[in-house]
Design an enzyme around this catalytic site. Structure first.
Site, mmCIF file in Angstrom:
data_model
loop_
_atom_site.group_PDB
_atom_site.id
_atom_site.type_symbol
_atom_site.label_atom_id
_atom_site.label_comp_id
_atom_site.label_asym_id
_atom_site.label_seq_id
_atom_site.Cartn_x
_atom_site.Cartn_y
_atom_site.Cartn_z
ATOM 1 C CB CYS A 116 -37.899 10.623 71.523
ATOM 2 S SG CYS A 116 -39.215 11.705 71.265
ATOM 3 C CG HIS A 149 -40.066 10.596 75.840
ATOM 4 N ND1 HIS A 149 -39.332 10.761 74.709
ATOM 5 C CD2 HIS A 149 -39.243 10.563 77.020
ATOM 6 C CE1 HIS A 149 -38.058 11.110 75.066
ATOM 7 N NE2 HIS A 149 -37.884 10.903 76.348
ATOM 8 C CG ASP A 151 -34.205 10.350 77.391
ATOM 9 O OD1 ASP A 151 -33.636 10.542 76.136
ATOM 10 O OD2 ASP A 151 -35.152 10.682 77.735
#
Ligand SMILES: [Zn+2]
Length: 341
Positions: A172, A199, A216
């Protein structure tokens, strides 16, 4: 007439708080005593400015397949919309698709180049970057050994997004880092959101929807701010957004359930840190921009008041939506408690 006076009041307020010595003392004191305040200020130094680099924007645009991207946007946009503001929403959706499907690759463990698989790779340690790796803003290096051929492999975690255009792989952190730069390279307003529970993702300001939209890239997700707390069943405490115009606590957009205690900093102090950094970032803007950004902030705050939920559309997961995170191996997701269970 009223509006003009109102605008004058807002700008005067902005200027008077900037010169407030007592506030500067409070901030300095917080930076000495509170680790989270220090972390936010540290993040802001990098994240608020790093993506506004026109040289990098050119490199991004030269690297991505613009013909394909615009062809795909034109296909969907022609059929479905006739509003020009809406075009950039379609562009962001296509960039999400392109980035995940055609460009960037998720990496659980790096492949053993001898055996052509990551199946036998075992993490043996974390090391500091060597001279070559340090050239590309490398935080740490994961070292793996392949139990099949006994070869050792290094997996540097690069922070330089231009290096990521070449490696095209990561988790991520790498995904969000490069994708924020990509959004900015297309002239879109974007910010980087950092969640305290490990995250990161982006937000993009949609001129069509007239609000910040959750984006995202790992999940190819557009405007689904509930996925972490609802679909993944992730527990969270703080989500902070950074861009060149401000630092904002956006936790209320994402933490809809499984709220962890917010005890790293007093809530008023957190607001103070965010508004202080925001004012610093805006200090050289002209009166019109200061006022415009103030209106945008106010609108965002209104989104989160309890009364607002029945007025604006409330976004909730659809019944047929998957549970849990898409990116990452099952084992890795379970370990991070992001598999929806
Ligand atoms: Zn091997």
């Amino acid at each position: 007439m009223f509006l003009k006076r109102y605008k004058d009041i807002i700008i005067a307020k902005f200027q008077s708080t900037r010169e407030n010595n007592r506030e500067v003392n409070r901030i300095n004191n917080l930076l000495r005593t509170n680790q989270f305040a220090k972390e936010i200020v540290g993040n802001s130094r990098r994240l608020c400015h790093v993506y506004d680099n026109s040289e990098w924007h050119s490199i991004v645009l030269e690297t991505l397949d613009l013909d394909l991207i615009y062809q795909n946007v034109d296909k969907t946009f022609k059929n479905r919309g006739d509003n020009d503001d809406e075009y950039s929403d379609y562009l962001v959706k296509e960039l999400l698709r392109y980035f995940k499907r055609d460009f960037f690759k998720w990496c659980n463990k790096p492949e053993c180049k001898r055996c052509g698989t990551d199946e036998f790779q075992n993490l043996t340690g974390i090391q500091r970057a060597n001279n070559e790796e340090s050239k590309f803003d490398c935080g740490s290096v994961e070292v793996y050994r392949c139990s099949h051929c006994n070869q050792e492999w290094r997996y540097p975690r690069y922070n330089d997004p231009i290096k990521l255009l070449e490696t095209r792989t990561g988790r991520c952190g790498e995904w969000c880092n490069l994708f924020t730069l990509i959004l900015k390279s297309f002239g879109l307003k974007a910010r980087y959101v950092s969640n305290k529970e490990d995250h990161v993702w982006c937000e993009y300001y949609s001129p069509h929807l007239k609000r910040w939209v959750h984006v995202d890239s790992c999940e190819q997700s557009f405007d689904q701010p509930y996925i972490y707390s609802k679909n993944w069943n992730k527990s969270m405490s703080y989500c902070i957004a950074y861009d060149k115009d401000g630092v904002t606590d956006v936790s209320k957009r994402y933490i809809l359930q499984n709220q962890l205690p917010r005890n790293l900093i007093d809530e008023n102090d957190l607001q103070l840190v965010c508004s202080f950094l925001t004012r610093e970032l805006r200090k050289n803007l002209d009166r019109d921009d200061i006022y415009k950004l103030w209106c945008r902030d106010e609108q965002e705050r209104l989104e989160w008041t309890p009364q607002a939920t029945h007025k604006t559309e409330t976004i909730t997961p659809a019944d047929n939506e998957h549970k849990g995170r898409i990116s990452g191996s099952a084992e890795w997701k379970a370990q991070r408690r992001e598999d929806g269970s």
